[in-house]
Each structure stands twice: as structure tokens, then as C-alpha cells.
Design a protein around this motif. Structure first.
Motif, PDB file in Angstrom:
ATOM      1  N   ASP A 140      -3.813  27.217  38.353  1.00  0.00           N
ATOM      2  CA  ASP A 140      -4.664  28.325  37.905  1.00  0.00           C
ATOM      3  C   ASP A 140      -4.375  29.603  38.681  1.00  0.00           C
ATOM      4  O   ASP A 140      -4.440  30.706  38.130  1.00  0.00           O
ATOM      5  CB  ASP A 140      -6.146  27.935  38.015  1.00  0.00           C
ATOM      6  CG  ASP A 140      -6.517  27.443  39.399  1.00  0.00           C
ATOM      7  OD1 ASP A 140      -5.609  27.216  40.224  1.00  0.00           O
ATOM      8  OD2 ASP A 140      -7.727  27.273  39.659  1.00  0.00           O
ATOM      9  N   ASP A 141      -4.045  29.485  39.983  1.00  0.00           N
ATOM     10  CA  ASP A 141      -3.692  30.669  40.767  1.00  0.00           C
ATOM     11  C   ASP A 141      -2.407  31.309  40.253  1.00  0.00           C
ATOM     12  O   ASP A 141      -2.287  32.533  40.164  1.00  0.00           O
ATOM     13  CB  ASP A 141      -3.522  30.304  42.243  1.00  0.00           C
ATOM     14  CG  ASP A 141      -4.842  29.953  42.900  1.00  0.00           C
ATOM     15  OD1 ASP A 141      -5.896  30.304  42.335  1.00  0.00           O
ATOM     16  OD2 ASP A 141      -4.823  29.312  43.965  1.00  0.00           O
ATOM     17  N   GLY A 158      -1.339  31.054  37.196  1.00  0.00           N
ATOM     18  CA  GLY A 158      -1.698  31.671  35.923  1.00  0.00           C
ATOM     19  C   GLY A 158      -2.385  33.009  36.112  1.00  0.00           C
ATOM     20  O   GLY A 158      -2.084  33.980  35.400  1.00  0.00           O
ATOM     21  N   LEU A 159      -3.303  33.090  37.082  1.00  0.00           N
ATOM     22  CA  LEU A 159      -3.999  34.346  37.350  1.00  0.00           C
ATOM     23  C   LEU A 159      -3.029  35.419  37.829  1.00  0.00           C
ATOM     24  O   LEU A 159      -3.117  36.587  37.423  1.00  0.00           O
ATOM     25  CB  LEU A 159      -5.085  34.103  38.405  1.00  0.00           C
ATOM     26  CG  LEU A 159      -5.982  35.298  38.755  1.00  0.00           C
ATOM     27  CD1 LEU A 159      -6.755  35.765  37.527  1.00  0.00           C
ATOM     28  CD2 LEU A 159      -6.944  34.934  39.886  1.00  0.00           C
ATOM     29  N   SER A 184      -0.990  36.583  34.862  1.00  0.00           N
ATOM     30  CA  SER A 184      -1.797  37.287  33.858  1.00  0.00           C
ATOM     31  C   SER A 184      -2.029  38.745  34.217  1.00  0.00           C
ATOM     32  O   SER A 184      -2.434  39.543  33.372  1.00  0.00           O
ATOM     33  CB  SER A 184      -3.140  36.578  33.669  1.00  0.00           C
ATOM     34  OG  SER A 184      -3.941  36.712  34.838  1.00  0.00           O
ATOM     35  N   ASN A 239      -1.863  33.469  30.941  1.00  0.00           N
ATOM     36  CA  ASN A 239      -3.049  33.050  30.183  1.00  0.00           C
ATOM     37  C   ASN A 239      -2.895  31.620  29.678  1.00  0.00           C
ATOM     38  O   ASN A 239      -3.871  30.857  29.628  1.00  0.00           O
ATOM     39  CB  ASN A 239      -3.283  34.003  29.004  1.00  0.00           C
ATOM     40  CG  ASN A 239      -3.734  35.382  29.468  1.00  0.00           C
ATOM     41  OD1 ASN A 239      -4.416  35.505  30.485  1.00  0.00           O
ATOM     42  ND2 ASN A 239      -3.350  36.416  28.736  1.00  0.00           N
ATOM     43  N   LEU A 278      -3.621  29.362  32.603  1.00  0.00           N
ATOM     44  CA  LEU A 278      -5.059  29.342  32.874  1.00  0.00           C
ATOM     45  C   LEU A 278      -5.787  28.449  31.871  1.00  0.00           C
ATOM     46  O   LEU A 278      -6.743  27.741  32.228  1.00  0.00           O
ATOM     47  CB  LEU A 278      -5.628  30.761  32.822  1.00  0.00           C
ATOM     48  CG  LEU A 278      -5.286  31.673  34.012  1.00  0.00           C
ATOM     49  CD1 LEU A 278      -5.739  33.102  33.740  1.00  0.00           C
ATOM     50  CD2 LEU A 278      -5.945  31.142  35.286  1.00  0.00           C
ATOM     51  N   SER A 279      -5.336  28.482  30.623  1.00  0.00           N
ATOM     52  CA  SER A 279      -5.957  27.650  29.593  1.00  0.00           C
ATOM     53  C   SER A 279      -5.567  26.184  29.752  1.00  0.00           C
ATOM     54  O   SER A 279      -6.358  25.281  29.473  1.00  0.00           O
ATOM     55  CB  SER A 279      -5.543  28.140  28.201  1.00  0.00           C
ATOM     56  OG  SER A 279      -5.927  29.476  27.997  1.00  0.00           O
ATOM     57  N   ALA A 313      -4.686  24.540  32.600  1.00  0.00           N
ATOM     58  CA  ALA A 313      -5.084  23.869  33.849  1.00  0.00           C
ATOM     59  C   ALA A 313      -6.240  22.882  33.665  1.00  0.00           C
ATOM     60  O   ALA A 313      -6.127  21.714  34.061  1.00  0.00           O
ATOM     61  CB  ALA A 313      -5.409  24.907  34.917  1.00  0.00           C
ATOM     62  N   PRO A 314      -7.380  23.299  33.058  1.00  0.00           N
ATOM     63  CA  PRO A 314      -8.477  22.327  32.909  1.00  0.00           C
ATOM     64  C   PRO A 314      -8.120  21.177  31.964  1.00  0.00           C
ATOM     65  O   PRO A 314      -8.537  20.043  32.179  1.00  0.00           O
ATOM     66  CB  PRO A 314      -9.634  23.177  32.343  1.00  0.00           C
ATOM     67  CG  PRO A 314      -8.993  24.393  31.769  1.00  0.00           C
ATOM     68  CD  PRO A 314      -7.781  24.647  32.603  1.00  0.00           C
TER      69      PRO A 314
END
Length: 309
Positions: free
Chosen positions: A196-197, A199-200, A203, A215, A218-219, A221-222
Motif C-alpha cells: 500500500d505504501d 501504491g501511495l 499514485s 491506484n 492500493l486497490s 492490497a486489501p
């Protein structure tokens, strides 16, 4: 003569290494269920840790995992050398534990409010009076204890693969699996928790391509975490159930016969022949997990009743 002896020695060493590589590959396949769960559990262990402390926490747990295996590998070698009769019972216990752990995860998911637990964790972390250093140490300690159980399962399954082999091959395979699994698991865990880091970071780039990739990460990761948990649980039932059914000759032969019968069916026979055994092993794992959980829960309730009497 000396040259001939040297070539013979080299050939023997190459043969041993080839055997080690083959047995390690087999052991790695058999421990796949534990590996998937290991990934999911250890990635979840850093939940609530600040972003700048995630990698140090993963590294601390990885070091603890190596220490665990420094205890487990010699213990496994001692069992394989002096009590080889104990390998199959230990495998059966390991398989039963895998099934129990998988079923307990399912039961926990449906019997507990995970959203409430997550909210409780969030409130605890927002409390300015909480000792974050103690919280981090507690996370690391819990992860290392969990790793010990999962590592024991991996080592026992691997020991079952090399049982009856010469000592040097047992040592080589166990050591190789221990090192590769630890580096592989915690390397992937480090990548997952920082996904996520990454991805951030992407982004916020000027390039539309990099922003889109960021993005996407980020989508993803979960979903990756959820997928790891689901796949890991399913693999635990299949691997654990497979260990148990292999230890019961009647069940093993029945599954083989059903798989052979499925192979003879028109059109879907080839697919069913591949899927029948894993699915039946998984079903056996679910039933075994439910039975073990019932026994453990009943024993726990009985013990509490005796203490309260």
C-alpha cells in the motif's frame, strides 16, 4: 586413479544434491498449506504498527523464526535418528492441528464480530496513554510464537518426506527448507505490508501511468490479504486432510479408487481425476477440524467447570 576417485566423489556429491533438490521440492509442495497460512498470519501480525516500523517488525519476527528453526531442525533430526517410529504419529498430529486451525478460523469468522475487534484495536491505538513500544514488542512476541507452531508443522511434514533417508540427506533437506521457507515467507510478508505504501507513492507521481499503477496497488492490497487468507485456509484443509487420509490406509485407498473412477467419466474425466483427491482430502480436513475443535472446546468448558466447582 586419483583422478578417477575425484570424479567418482564429484558424481556422488552431484547425486546427493540432486536427491536433496528433489526431496526439497516434494517437501515444499507438501508444506504449501502451511506456507499460505504463514504468509497470511504474519502479514496480519503487523496490523496496527506504524508504517515506519513495519519492516523492522517483520525483520525482528524473521530473526525469531530463524531461532525457532535452529531449535526445531536438530529436534527433528534427533527424532528421525532415534525415534523414527514417532514420525507418522507426529505427522498425524500435525495434520490434525492444521485441520483444527483451519476450522477454528472459519468458526471465529462466523462466531465473532471482526468489525468490532478491528474498531477496538483502532481505539486502543488512538489512546495517547498506550505504550507503543510495549505494543510492538507484544506483536513481535505473538508473531514469533505463532511462527514456532507453523514452523514445527513445516519441519514435521518435511521430516516425513525424508524419513528413512541417510542422515546427511535429512540434514540437507531440513536445513534447505528451513532457510528457503523463512526467507521466502518473510520476504513476501515485507513486500505485502509495504504494497500500500508503494501504491501511495506511485499514485502521487505526475505520470498518469504511474498514478494508475499506484491506484491499482492500493486497490489490490486489501484483496491480496483476503485472498491469501482464503487460499491459505483451503490449503490447510487439503494438506491436513491429505496427511490424515494417507495415515489411514482404508481412507487413502478409497480416495484413490474414487479418483480413478472419476477419470473414466466422459468429457470431464481428466479434470475430475485431478480435482477428486484434493477435494476429498479437503472435505476430510473440514470434518477432522470440526471434530478436533469440538473435542478441544468440550475439554476447555469441562476444565473451566471443574475449576469453578
Amino acid at each position: 586413479m586419483a583422478g578417477s576417485s575425484l570424479f567418482t566423489l564429484i558424481d556422488d556429491i552431484a547425486s546427493v544434491l540432486d536427491d536433496v533438490a528433489l526431496m526439497s521440492k516434494v517437501a515444499a509442495k507438501k508444506t504449501a498449506g502451511v506456507l499460505g497460512d504463514d504468509l497470511a498470519l504474519n502479514a496480519q501480525q503487523v496490523t496496527g504498527v506504524s508504517a515506519d516500523r513495519e519492516l523492522p517488525v517483520v525483520w525482528a519476527v524473521a530473526k525469531g523464526s530463524f531461532k525457532n528453526k535452529l531449535i526445531l531442525v536438530p529436534a527433528a533430526l534427533l527424532i528421525g535418528t532415534f525415534a523414527p517410529w514417532a514420525v507418522i504419529p507426529l505427522l498425524m498430529l500435525g495434520g490434525a492441528f492444521l485441520c483444527f486451525e483451519g476450522f477454528e478460523k472459519l468458526a471465529h469468522k462466523y462466531l465473532h464480530d471482526s468489525a468490532a475487534e478491528h474498531e477496538e484495536l483502532r481505539h486502543a491505538l488512538s489512546d495517547p496513554q498506550i505504550d507503543l513500544l510495549a505494543f510492538e514488542k507484544d506483536k513481535i512476541g505473538g508473531a514469533i510464537r505463532t511462527d514456532f507452531i507453523l514452523s514445527a508443522e513445516i519441519i514435521v511434514i518435511t521430516l516425513g518426506t525424508v524419513a528413512g533417508e541417510p542422515f546427511i540427506k535429512q540434514l540437507s533437506v531440513l536445513a534447505l527448507i528451513a532457510v528457503v521457507m523463512t526467507i521466502g515467507v518473510y520476504g513476501l510478508v515485507a513486500g505485502i505490508v509495504k504494497l500500500d505504501d508503494a501504491g501511495l507513492y506511485l499514485s502521487r507521481k505526475a505520470s498518469s501511468l504511474l498514478r494508475g499503477l499506484g491506484n491499482l496497488l492500493l486497490s489490490a492490497a486489501p484483496w491480496l490479504m483476503k485472498s491469501l487468507s482464503v487460499i491459505g485456509t483451503a490449503a490447510m484443509f487439503m494438506v491436513g486432510g491429505g496427511i490424515l487420509t494417507h495415515g489411514i490406509p482404508a481412507a487413502h485407498h478409497l480416495i484413490e479408487q474414487l479418483a480413478a473412477s472419476a477419470a473414466g467419466l466422459p468429457a470431464l474425466g481428466a479434470v475430475l481425476s485431478v480435482l477428486t483427491a484434493p477435494l476429498l482430502n479437503g472435505l476430510a480436513g473440514i470434518v477432522a477440524g470440526a471434530l478436533v475443535l469440538a473435542v478441544v472446546t468440550g475439554a476447555s468448558l469441562g476444565w473451566r467447570a471443574l475449576k469453578g466447582a
